[in-house]
Scaffold this motif. Sequence first.
Motif: not given
Length: 320
Positions: A59-68, A124-132
């Motif tokens: 959910k957090a990943a898809f909440s990121l801004p479109v440009e991100t 690697v999704l840098a904005e969410l440290p636990d994602f990967n």
Amino acid sequence: MSTPYIPCLDLGSYINGSAEDRKKFSDELGRAFNDSGFVTITNHGLSQELIDKLYENIKAAFSLPVETKRKYEKPELAGQRGYTSAGKETAKGAKTPDLKEFWQIGQEVTDGDPVKNEYPDNEVLAELPDFNQVTGDTYKKLEENGTHLLRAIATYLELPINYFDKHVHNGNSILRGIHYFPIENPEIIPDDAVRAGAHEDINLITLLIGASADGLEVLTRSNEWLPIKAHHTDIVVNVGDMLQRLTNNKLKSTTHRVVNPPRELMKTSRFSVPFFLHPRSDMDLTSLPSTIDAEHPKAYSDMTAGEYLDERLREIGLKK
């Protein structure tokens, strides 16, 4: 309306049970795949904590801004890694793209297997440290579950129990986080626009952790759409096209769709995380001789898993 056979099976009874328990599990799995085309699985070893963390991160990943998010979109990889934006995937035979965006995580080869050279790195999704870490842990657990399920399927097909093992070890499997985004202006979308058009999965089997909302429907053998109620604690398993080809339709690929919500819920999101269990690209999908006879002539041309995946990615618009 006929009632399809939809068992809820205890995977722990297969992994840890007696020979009799394993045979019963295998028989029930095969029967269900011949009837409704899917089962639900409990006692699968994914902790509630891991599932909760998974959905929190998706959910957090898809909440990121479109440009991100678009920084992680790699069209040259045909959607097989990282982010894929809305409007890119269309169900086979459909004209309008699905109303969704998704993120795909692939195989991480860690044992020196040269097949690693075939796979692109995960983004690697840098904005969410636990994602990967969280998606990687989920990937490995579902891959392990899928291997056990394929052993049960092998027994049902009267194959050696480890028939699939070498094909799915470091296989080309995908964990896909899906966001069916809110439909803000339902009156202006095309009449045939749906969250996911009726389709069959490409792979051997799919393991789906229960979604965040209703909407999944499965086409039964009697040609009726059946809504599936699956919660975070269950895993839904269905047959994909590769297994259908291998078994010459003895195990039929499950047609399913995700319908749009009622109008009052259209402005809400739906999240879903399927695991598409793929073999290595060199697996031969030639139909098993044991599945071919006078009543069931060979239905498919000979093809490897890699060739079939390439064909299907082009059909659904992810590969040019």
